[in-house]
Design a protein around this motif. Structure first.
Motif, mmCIF file in Angstrom:
data_model
loop_
_atom_site.group_PDB
_atom_site.id
_atom_site.type_symbol
_atom_site.label_atom_id
_atom_site.label_comp_id
_atom_site.label_asym_id
_atom_site.label_seq_id
_atom_site.Cartn_x
_atom_site.Cartn_y
_atom_site.Cartn_z
ATOM 1 N N GLY A 36 0.906 -1.448 -0.163
ATOM 2 C CA GLY A 36 -0.045 -0.014 -0.056
ATOM 3 C C GLY A 36 0.721 1.078 -0.066
ATOM 4 N N GLN A 38 3.456 1.879 1.684
ATOM 5 C CA GLN A 38 3.341 2.384 3.162
ATOM 6 C C GLN A 38 5.294 1.830 3.343
ATOM 7 N N ASP A 68 -7.357 -5.498 3.247
ATOM 8 C CA ASP A 68 -6.159 -4.176 3.480
ATOM 9 C C ASP A 68 -5.815 -3.434 4.230
ATOM 10 N N TRP A 69 -4.622 -3.473 3.664
ATOM 11 C CA TRP A 69 -3.258 -2.912 4.811
ATOM 12 C C TRP A 69 -3.389 -2.706 5.698
ATOM 13 N N ARG A 70 -4.434 -0.703 6.016
ATOM 14 C CA ARG A 70 -5.115 -0.310 6.751
ATOM 15 C C ARG A 70 -5.295 -1.278 7.838
ATOM 16 N N ASP A 71 -6.517 -2.212 7.801
ATOM 17 C CA ASP A 71 -6.280 -2.669 8.905
ATOM 18 C C ASP A 71 -5.773 -3.004 9.624
ATOM 19 N N LEU A 73 -2.379 -2.903 9.303
ATOM 20 C CA LEU A 73 -1.399 -2.217 10.723
ATOM 21 C C LEU A 73 -2.236 -1.808 12.015
ATOM 22 N N VAL A 74 -3.673 -0.981 12.053
ATOM 23 C CA VAL A 74 -4.396 -0.959 13.046
ATOM 24 C C VAL A 74 -4.393 -2.292 14.058
ATOM 25 N N GLY A 79 -1.042 1.758 13.207
ATOM 26 C CA GLY A 79 -0.894 2.200 12.717
ATOM 27 C C GLY A 79 -1.403 3.884 12.714
ATOM 28 N N TRP A 83 4.882 4.330 14.755
ATOM 29 C CA TRP A 83 5.282 2.902 14.723
ATOM 30 C C TRP A 83 6.772 2.564 14.418
#
Length: 98
Positions: A36, A38, A68-71, A73-74, A79, A83
């Protein structure tokens, strides 16, 4: 895809050999869509540090990252803006021999 030395050390220390090989192979084969845009180490570490050394948990995190890469990280507590500090606490300082 490269894996940072400190992350590779953590993996080989925390996982049994067969699982470590699986994890290192999967991390090396991550697609750009999983990253993503990142930081590579951030995404790779997110996949493994919350696995508790369990291959099944790692595989679950990998499925989450592909959705979903955001999920991811959280879920891995990576996230937020701190980090890098979290990675240093878990893996040791970047460029260090911890």
């Amino acid at each position: 895809m490269d894996i940072s030395p400190r992350l590779a050390r953590w993996i080989t220390r925390e996982l049994v050999a067969a699982d470590a090989e699986h994890v290192l192979r999967e991390l090396g084969d991550l697609s750009d869509s999983v990253l993503g845009g990142q930081d590579r180490e951030r995404i790779q570490a997110a996949l493994v540090i919350r696995s508790g050394g369990e291959r099944a948990r790692f595989d679950g995190m990998l499925r989450l990252a592909r959705e979903d890469w955001r999920d991811l990280l959280v879920a891995a507590d990576l996230g937020h803006g701190d980090w890098r500090n979290v990675l240093d606490d878990v893996l040791g300082p970047a460029g260090g021999s911890a």
